[in-house]
Motif scaffolding. Structure first.
Motif, PDB file in Angstrom:
ATOM      1  N   TYR A 240      -3.066  -2.895  14.618  1.00 35.34           N
ATOM      2  CA  TYR A 240      -1.798  -3.621  14.716  1.00 35.34           C
ATOM      3  C   TYR A 240      -1.636  -4.605  13.561  1.00 35.34           C
ATOM      4  O   TYR A 240      -0.531  -4.787  13.036  1.00 35.34           O
ATOM      5  CB  TYR A 240      -1.692  -4.319  16.073  1.00 35.34           C
ATOM      6  N   ALA A 241      -2.718  -5.243  13.149  1.00 32.81           N
ATOM      7  CA  ALA A 241      -2.640  -6.129  11.984  1.00 32.81           C
ATOM      8  C   ALA A 241      -2.231  -5.346  10.742  1.00 32.81           C
ATOM      9  O   ALA A 241      -1.484  -5.836   9.887  1.00 32.81           O
ATOM     10  CB  ALA A 241      -3.983  -6.815  11.767  1.00 32.81           C
ATOM     11  N   ASP A 242      -2.720  -4.113  10.642  1.00 32.82           N
ATOM     12  CA  ASP A 242      -2.455  -3.269   9.472  1.00 32.82           C
ATOM     13  C   ASP A 242      -1.136  -2.514   9.574  1.00 32.82           C
ATOM     14  O   ASP A 242      -0.753  -1.807   8.653  1.00 32.82           O
ATOM     15  CB  ASP A 242      -3.620  -2.274   9.310  1.00 32.82           C
ATOM     16  N   HIS A 243      -0.423  -2.643  10.677  1.00 32.96           N
ATOM     17  CA  HIS A 243       0.786  -1.846  10.915  1.00 32.96           C
ATOM     18  C   HIS A 243       1.860  -2.127   9.865  1.00 32.96           C
ATOM     19  O   HIS A 243       2.064  -3.281   9.466  1.00 32.96           O
ATOM     20  CB  HIS A 243       1.331  -2.150  12.319  1.00 32.96           C
ATOM     21  N   PRO A 244       2.572  -1.098   9.399  1.00 34.10           N
ATOM     22  CA  PRO A 244       3.610  -1.302   8.383  1.00 34.10           C
ATOM     23  C   PRO A 244       4.746  -2.232   8.813  1.00 34.10           C
ATOM     24  O   PRO A 244       5.439  -2.792   7.962  1.00 34.10           O
ATOM     25  CB  PRO A 244       4.145   0.113   8.140  1.00 34.10           C
ATOM     26  N   ASN A 245       4.936  -2.401  10.114  1.00 38.23           N
ATOM     27  CA  ASN A 245       6.000  -3.296  10.593  1.00 38.23           C
ATOM     28  C   ASN A 245       5.561  -4.752  10.668  1.00 38.23           C
ATOM     29  O   ASN A 245       6.344  -5.606  11.083  1.00 38.23           O
ATOM     30  CB  ASN A 245       6.483  -2.849  11.979  1.00 38.23           C
ATOM     31  N   VAL A 246       4.325  -5.033  10.288  1.00 34.86           N
ATOM     32  CA  VAL A 246       3.767  -6.391  10.376  1.00 34.86           C
ATOM     33  C   VAL A 246       3.647  -6.989   8.978  1.00 34.86           C
ATOM     34  O   VAL A 246       3.068  -6.381   8.081  1.00 34.86           O
ATOM     35  CB  VAL A 246       2.401  -6.377  11.083  1.00 34.86           C
TER      36      VAL A 246
ATOM     37  N   ASP B  12       0.816  -1.217   0.000  1.00 34.56           N
ATOM     38  CA  ASP B  12       0.000   0.000   0.000  1.00 34.56           C
ATOM     39  C   ASP B  12       0.851   1.268   0.000  1.00 34.56           C
ATOM     40  O   ASP B  12       0.333   2.373   0.139  1.00 34.56           O
ATOM     41  CB  ASP B  12      -0.956   0.008   1.194  1.00 34.56           C
ATOM     42  N   GLY B  13       2.171   1.104  -0.143  1.00 35.80           N
ATOM     43  CA  GLY B  13       3.058   2.252  -0.226  1.00 35.80           C
ATOM     44  C   GLY B  13       3.682   2.674   1.081  1.00 35.80           C
ATOM     45  O   GLY B  13       4.629   3.466   1.096  1.00 35.80           O
ATOM     46  N   ARG B  14       3.165   2.189   2.206  1.00 32.63           N
ATOM     47  CA  ARG B  14       3.779   2.508   3.499  1.00 32.63           C
ATOM     48  C   ARG B  14       5.054   1.686   3.678  1.00 32.63           C
ATOM     49  O   ARG B  14       5.265   0.677   3.005  1.00 32.63           O
ATOM     50  CB  ARG B  14       2.797   2.246   4.631  1.00 32.63           C
ATOM     51  N   VAL B  15       5.898   2.125   4.612  1.00 30.51           N
ATOM     52  CA  VAL B  15       7.203   1.488   4.785  1.00 30.51           C
ATOM     53  C   VAL B  15       7.418   1.128   6.253  1.00 30.51           C
ATOM     54  O   VAL B  15       7.246   1.975   7.141  1.00 30.51           O
ATOM     55  CB  VAL B  15       8.343   2.411   4.305  1.00 30.51           C
ATOM     56  N   GLY B  16       7.774  -0.116   6.503  1.00 35.15           N
ATOM     57  CA  GLY B  16       8.061  -0.573   7.853  1.00 35.15           C
ATOM     58  C   GLY B  16       9.530  -0.430   8.202  1.00 35.15           C
ATOM     59  O   GLY B  16      10.402  -0.494   7.325  1.00 35.15           O
ATOM     60  N   THR B  17       9.795  -0.239   9.474  1.00 31.88           N
ATOM     61  CA  THR B  17      11.176  -0.225   9.965  1.00 31.88           C
ATOM     62  C   THR B  17      11.576  -1.593  10.500  1.00 31.88           C
ATOM     63  O   THR B  17      12.716  -1.803  10.891  1.00 31.88           O
ATOM     64  CB  THR B  17      11.343   0.825  11.086  1.00 31.88           C
ATOM     65  N   ALA B  18      10.613  -2.516  10.544  1.00 32.66           N
ATOM     66  CA  ALA B  18      10.856  -3.888  10.991  1.00 32.66           C
ATOM     67  C   ALA B  18       9.900  -4.796  10.225  1.00 32.66           C
ATOM     68  O   ALA B  18       8.953  -4.325   9.577  1.00 32.66           O
ATOM     69  CB  ALA B  18      10.644  -4.023  12.504  1.00 32.66           C
ATOM     70  N   ASN B  19      10.145  -6.100  10.307  1.00 29.79           N
ATOM     71  CA  ASN B  19       9.343  -7.086   9.582  1.00 29.79           C
ATOM     72  C   ASN B  19       8.957  -8.186  10.566  1.00 29.79           C
ATOM     73  O   ASN B  19       9.728  -9.119  10.808  1.00 29.79           O
ATOM     74  CB  ASN B  19      10.148  -7.659   8.411  1.00 29.79           C
ATOM     75  N   TYR B  20       7.775  -8.051  11.159  1.00 31.47           N
ATOM     76  CA  TYR B  20       7.333  -8.965  12.207  1.00 31.47           C
ATOM     77  C   TYR B  20       6.160  -9.831  11.745  1.00 31.47           C
ATOM     78  O   TYR B  20       5.332  -9.406  10.944  1.00 31.47           O
ATOM     79  CB  TYR B  20       6.871  -8.180  13.441  1.00 31.47           C
ATOM     80  N   TRP B  21       6.101 -11.044  12.316  1.00 37.31           N
ATOM     81  CA  TRP B  21       4.877 -11.848  12.220  1.00 37.31           C
ATOM     82  C   TRP B  21       4.125 -11.644  13.530  1.00 37.31           C
ATOM     83  O   TRP B  21       4.727 -11.625  14.607  1.00 37.31           O
ATOM     84  CB  TRP B  21       5.177 -13.329  12.016  1.00 37.31           C
ATOM     85  N   LEU B  22       2.801 -11.467  13.457  1.00 41.44           N
ATOM     86  CA  LEU B  22       2.023 -11.088  14.632  1.00 41.44           C
ATOM     87  C   LEU B  22       0.948 -12.116  14.960  1.00 41.44           C
ATOM     88  O   LEU B  22       0.169 -12.509  14.088  1.00 41.44           O
ATOM     89  CB  LEU B  22       1.368  -9.725  14.381  1.00 41.44           C
ATOM     90  N   PHE B  23       0.907 -12.546  16.231  1.00 46.18           N
ATOM     91  CA  PHE B  23      -0.160 -13.401  16.743  1.00 46.18           C
ATOM     92  C   PHE B  23      -1.150 -12.548  17.527  1.00 46.18           C
ATOM     93  O   PHE B  23      -0.766 -11.787  18.416  1.00 46.18           O
ATOM     94  CB  PHE B  23       0.408 -14.483  17.665  1.00 46.18           C
ATOM     95  N   ILE B  24      -2.440 -12.680  17.190  1.00 47.42           N
ATOM     96  CA  ILE B  24      -3.492 -11.896  17.837  1.00 47.42           C
ATOM     97  C   ILE B  24      -4.542 -12.830  18.430  1.00 47.42           C
ATOM     98  O   ILE B  24      -5.150 -13.623  17.701  1.00 47.42           O
ATOM     99  CB  ILE B  24      -4.175 -10.949  16.835  1.00 47.42           C
ATOM    100  N   PRO B  25      -4.810 -12.745  19.742  1.00 42.27           N
ATOM    101  CA  PRO B  25      -5.967 -13.453  20.316  1.00 42.27           C
ATOM    102  C   PRO B  25      -7.168 -12.517  20.317  1.00 42.27           C
ATOM    103  O   PRO B  25      -7.051 -11.341  20.645  1.00 42.27           O
ATOM    104  CB  PRO B  25      -5.503 -13.751  21.747  1.00 42.27           C
ATOM    105  N   THR B  26      -8.326 -13.017  19.933  1.00 44.38           N
ATOM    106  CA  THR B  26      -9.516 -12.175  19.984  1.00 44.38           C
ATOM    107  C   THR B  26     -10.051 -12.064  21.410  1.00 44.38           C
ATOM    108  O   THR B  26     -10.874 -11.189  21.687  1.00 44.38           O
ATOM    109  CB  THR B  26     -10.630 -12.726  19.081  1.00 44.38           C
TER     110      THR B  26
END
Length: 550
Positions: free
Chosen positions: A229-235, A118-132
Motif C-alpha cells: 500500500y505504501a508503494d501503491h501508484p495512488n499514494v 518509477d513510471g507507474r501511473v495513479g488514478t488518484a493522489n492520496y496521502w496514507l497513514f499506516i500503523p504498524t
C-alpha cells in the motif's frame, strides 16, 4: 422483454428464468417445449430433461452439480435436489489461442493520471497513514478527525445535523416519532468546506487489528501488505505510527518497501510512541510533518497517460443469478479491451474460481503459471477442508436465495469477469503485477479481503459487480459498482454507478456494455467522475492472515 429464459451454453441442461414464471406454464425455447413443474422465480433454473440421481448438472458448459433425487423436465433446480460437483482433476491440456477484440477507437485515447517516478501511473493522489500495530489506531483516529475536518476531506455532516435536529425537537418537548426521517436529511443548511490541497484527492488511514499478538508469520504477511500500500501508484506519501515493542518492527516494514520497489522515493515520516516525549507531542509532530508533505503532494498534477497504464481489479460480491450473465461477462469484455490495449487486469477470489479451473488453466500462457495456480488452489482448499469446510461451502445465503446454489455455478459466473484473454501470470497474495495482461491473484472471496488484496497487487481501479447490493470500497483504489439487474440500481442508487440490467432485457449487448464500462473507467481514472463508494467514504481494508477465509 420478449425472451423469458436463457441457455448460456449449448451443452447446458438447465434454463435460467429471466422473469418470474408460473407453475404449469409452457415455455417454448429453441423449438422445445417445457411444462413447468414449479413456480420458477427470476434468476433460478429448471431442468431441460429428466434427470436421475447422480446425473450431472451442466451450466456454462461445465459440470456444476449432481442430482440428489430424480428431477423432472421443467422442474426447479435448487439445493433440495442437487449438490455441488465440479471437475477437480484439472491440468493444462492445450495451448490457448485468443482473438483480441477491436480496440482501434481507443488506440490514441489517454486518461489524466498521476505519473510516479518509477513510471507507474495513479488514478488518484492520496496521502496514507499506516500503523504498524493496532495500538496506534486510536492515535490515527485523533489525527483523522483533525486533518479531515480542517482540510476539507470530511464526509458530509448530514448525520450530525440529523442528530442536532432531534436534540432540538427533544429539548422543545416535541414528539420525535412524528418526525419523518427524510426531513432529517435536508441539507440546505449544510456547507462542505473546500479542500485546501485540491491536487490531493484524500488522506487515508489503514487502521487494522494486527502487528502483534498473533504469529510472527501474521506480522510478516501484514508487513508485505502495508508495504504494498505504501508503494501503491495512488499514494503520494506515507506517515507511519509505531508503538515500538510490537512484532511488526518498522525496520521490517521499511525493508519490505525497498524489496518491493528498490527505486522507491516517496516521502515517509516515521513516529514511534515509546521513543516520544509524550503521546500528545508525537501526534502534533505527525500532523505538522504530514502537513508539509501535503504541500509537496499538492504540486503533483494530472497529465495525459496511455490507457495501457491502467491496472483494473475485477470483483463480484452480493452476487445473484444474473451476475454471471450480465454484469460479470460485461466486465469481462472490458477486461479483454484493456488487455488488448496493453493494460493489466487482476482476477482474484480463488474460492470463487472453484469449478472454473480447467478453463483458466488452459488459458495460462505457461505451464509454470498453470502449475502455480493449481498448487495455490489445491493447498487453499485443503486448508478449508482440514477445518471441516471447503470451497464447495462458499455460496452465502443471499447467493443461494438468488439462484447461485452451488459453488461451481457461482464460480463459473464469477470467472466471466476475467474475459477470454490468456492468463499472463499467477500472483500469490501481495505479489506485485509487473507484466501487461490478465493475472490471477490469490485472495479469499470475502469482499473486503479480496479488494484489499487486489489493491496490494497494484490495481488502480476496481470494477465490483453485485446483484444484491454491497457498499464495499477500498481505501486507496477507487471502486466502481455495477449492478447485474436494474431493480437493484433503482433500489440502491446511492451505491450503484453502472446498471447492467439492459443486458438482461436485451437492450444492450455484452460488448456494448463492456465498452460503456471502459469509458466510465477512463473518466474515473481522470478524476472526471467519482464512484459512489468514494463519495460515501467506503475506505475498506481487511488484511488476510492466510487462514481459512472463503
Amino acid at each position: 422483454m420478449s425472451q423469458k429464459v436463457l441457455r448460456i451454453h449449448r451443452a447446458d441442461n438447465v434454463l435460467i428464468a429471466l422473469i418470474d414464471l408460473a407453475k404449469d406454464e409452457v415455455i417454448e425455447f429453441m423449438d422445445e417445449y417445457y411444462a413447468l413443474q414449479n413456480d420458477i422465480a427470476a434468476k433460478h433454473k429448471f431442468a431441460t430433461t429428466d434427470l436421475a440421481v447422480g446425473d450431472e448438472i451442466i451450466m456454462y458448459g461445465v459440470l456444476v452439480g449432481k442430482a440428489t433425487q430424480p428431477i423432472l423436465k421443467g422442474e426447479l433446480i435448487h439445493t433440495h435436489n442437487i449438490k455441488h460437483a465440479s471437475n477437480e482433476n484439472y491440468k493444462k491440456q492445450k495451448e490457448y489461442e485468443w482473438t483480441a477484440p477491436d480496440v482501434s477507437k481507443w488506440i490514441n485515447r489517454t486518461f489524466n493520471g498521476y505519473l510516479r517516478n518509477d513510471g507507474r501511473v495513479g488514478t488518484a493522489n492520496y496521502w496514507l497513514f499506516i500503523p504498524t500495530v493496532f495500538c496506534e489506531n486510536r492515535n490515527l483516529d485523533y489525527i483523522k478527525d483533525a486533518l479531515l475536518q480542517q482540510l476539507g476531506y470530511a464526509p458530509s455532516p448530514k448525520y450530525r445535523k440529523a442528530v442536532s435536529k432531534l436534540i432540538t425537537a427533544y429539548t422543545q418537548q416535541n414528539d420525535i416519532n412524528s418526525i419523518l426521517p427524510e426531513t432529517l436529511l435536508h441539507e440546505e443548511d449544510i456547507v462542505i468546506s473546500d479542500r485546501m490541497f485540491p491536487n490531493v484527492d484524500g488522506i487515508k488511514f489503514l487502521n487494522h487489528e494486527g502487528g502483534c499478538g498473533g504469529t510472527r508469520q501474521d506480522s510478516e504477511t501484514l508487513s508485505k501488505l502495508l508495504a504494498a500500500y505504501a508503494d501503491h501508484p495512488n499514494v503520494a506519501g506515507i506517515t507511519i505510527l509505531s508503538l515500538g515493542c510490537q512484532h511488526l518492527q518498522t525496520d521490517l516494514l521499511l525493508n519490505d518497501i525497498k524489496k518491493r520497489n528498490p527505486s522507491f522515493q516517496k516521502p515517509i515520516y516515521l513516529f514511534e510512541q515509546q521513543a516520544a516525549v509524550s503521546e500528545e507531542l508525537m501526534i502534533v509532530e505527525a500532523i505538522q510533518k504530514t502537513f508539509e508533505g501535503l504541500i509537496e503532494a499538492n504540486k503533483t498534477v494530472r497529465t495525459p497517460q496511455p490507457i495501457s497504464k491502467l491496472c483494473i481489479g475485477v470483483k463480484c460480491g452480493g452476487s445473484d443469478g444474473f451476475s454471471g450473465i450480465s454484469a460479470n461477462p460485461a466486465v469481462g469484455h472490458t477486461s479483454d479491451l484493456l488487455v488488448a490495449l496493453g493494460g493489466q487486469v487482476l482476477l482474484a477470489e480463488f474460492p470463487e474460481l472453484f469449478g472454473a479451473e480447467q478453463d483458466l488453466v488452459d488459458r495460462c500462457e505457461t505451464y509454470a503459471a498453470a502449475e502455480k495456480f493449481t498448487s495455490l488452489m489445491k493447498s487453499y482448499d485443503a486448508q478449508a477442508k482440514a477445518v471441516g469446510s471447503g470451497f464447495h461451502m462458499n455460496p452465502s445465503p443471499g447467493n443461494i436465495n438468488d439462484g447461485l446454489i452451488t459453488d461451481a455455478i457461482k464460480s463459473a459466473g464469477a470467472a466471466k469477469k476475467g474475459g477470454t484473454a490468456p492468463v499472463k501470470d499467477v500472483l500469490d497474495y501481495t505479489e506485485p503485477v509487473v507484466k501487461s495482461g490478465l493475472h490471477l491473484v490469490c485472495t479469499p472471496g470475502n469482499d473486503v479481503e479480496a479488494t484489499t488484496g487486489k489493491a496490494a497487487s497494484g490495481a488502480t481501479l476496481i470494477l465490483f459487480t453485485t446483484g444484491l447490493g454491497t457498499p464495499t470500497g477500498n481505501v486507496v483504489c477507487p471502486t466502481i459498482k455495477l449492478s447485474s439487474n436494474t431493480s437493484l440500481a433503482i433500489r440502491m442508487p446511492d451505491i450503484i454507478d453502472i446498471d447492467c440490467g439492459g443486458v438482461i432485457r436485451g437492450e444492450k449487448t455484452l460488448e456494448e456494455m463492456g465498452e460503456e464500462i471502459l469509458e466510465y473507467c477512463i473518466r474515473v481514472a481522470s478524476g472526471e467522475a467519482t464512484p459512489k463508494a468514494v463519495q460515501l467514504g467506503q475506505d475498506d481494508f481487511i488484511p488476510w492472515k492466510r487462514g481459512v477465509s472463503l
